[in-house]
Design an enzyme around this catalytic site. Structure first.
Site, mmCIF file in Angstrom:
data_model
loop_
_atom_site.group_PDB
_atom_site.id
_atom_site.type_symbol
_atom_site.label_atom_id
_atom_site.label_comp_id
_atom_site.label_asym_id
_atom_site.label_seq_id
_atom_site.Cartn_x
_atom_site.Cartn_y
_atom_site.Cartn_z
ATOM 1 N N HIS A 164 0.843 -1.194 0.000
ATOM 2 C CA HIS A 164 0.000 0.000 0.000
ATOM 3 C C HIS A 164 0.874 1.238 0.000
ATOM 4 O O HIS A 164 1.992 1.234 0.498
ATOM 5 C CB HIS A 164 -0.973 0.010 1.187
ATOM 6 C CG HIS A 164 -0.328 -0.165 2.524
ATOM 7 N ND1 HIS A 164 0.172 -1.377 2.978
ATOM 8 C CD2 HIS A 164 -0.103 0.708 3.530
ATOM 9 C CE1 HIS A 164 0.660 -1.231 4.193
ATOM 10 N NE2 HIS A 164 0.514 0.041 4.556
ATOM 11 N N HIS A 166 1.100 5.228 1.073
ATOM 12 C CA HIS A 166 0.568 6.293 1.922
ATOM 13 C C HIS A 166 0.731 7.601 1.162
ATOM 14 O O HIS A 166 1.832 7.933 0.718
ATOM 15 C CB HIS A 166 1.364 6.415 3.232
ATOM 16 C CG HIS A 166 1.252 5.235 4.133
ATOM 17 N ND1 HIS A 166 0.413 5.207 5.218
ATOM 18 C CD2 HIS A 166 1.894 4.036 4.112
ATOM 19 C CE1 HIS A 166 0.545 4.039 5.833
ATOM 20 N NE2 HIS A 166 1.433 3.315 5.178
#
Length: 178
Positions: A164, A166
């Site tokens: 993922h 950020h």
């Protein structure tokens, strides 16, 4: 620029100073930004500490197992979605580290638990994640800049083993980051 007289010391994470001489709002703004940057090196925040603890407690050995992101993708846990297409999902982080903190994830994990696990076959989705960060940053009005972070492994502070990105913005970032 006004002359600044320091009264050294901290009181509840506040630096006290006196200014004298001619000054204007621009001078005060510049001084305020410099003091904020300086003070940030001496203060800590609890959310960062708990994020580090979560990363150290995470089990990287179970990288192929389901994660909280699988529940979010399957809508078992309702996220605050800011962007979605057929390949990626972007949603607000529940423990934001900046005024704007968005997580961008691939909808299909495909063995991509972290950046260090990437292979040539992941080339397209990795580019898609970064391009999505740019689209979302524009959508969020982060015209003055933003930061993109990918944590990898326990020492990289990765707490969810589903790659993922950020996207952080809405405030002045510090360097070095961490």
């Amino acid at each position: 620029m006004p002359k600044v007289h320091w009264i050294w010391g901290f009181h509840e994470h506040t630096i006290i100073l006196l200014m004298s001489g001619n000054s204007n709002n621009k001078d005060h703004h510049i001084i305020s930004e410099r003091i904020s940057a300086f003070a940030s090196h001496f203060t800590s925040s609890t959310p960062m500490a708990s994020e580090k603890q979560a990363a150290l407690a995470a089990t990287p050995s179970d990288v192929d197992g389901p994660t909280i992101f699988d529940k979010i993708i399957n809508k078992e846990i309702p996220p605050t979605v800011v962007y979605e297409d057929d390949k990626v999902l972007a949603f607000r982080d529940i423990t934001p580290q900046a005024p704007t903190h968005i997580l961008i994830i691939p909808k299909v994990k495909d063995g991509l638990s972290g950046l260090s696990k990437s292979e040539e076959r992941h080339f397209e989705i990795l580019g898609r994640l970064l391009y999505t960060a740019k689209l979302v940053a524009k959508q969020e009005g982060l015209d003055d800049g933003f930061r993109v972070v990918i944590n990898d492994g326990p020492k990289g502070c990765q707490s969810v083993y589903h790659i993922h990105v950020h996207l952080l913005g809405g405030r002045q970032m510090n360097w070095p980051p961490g």
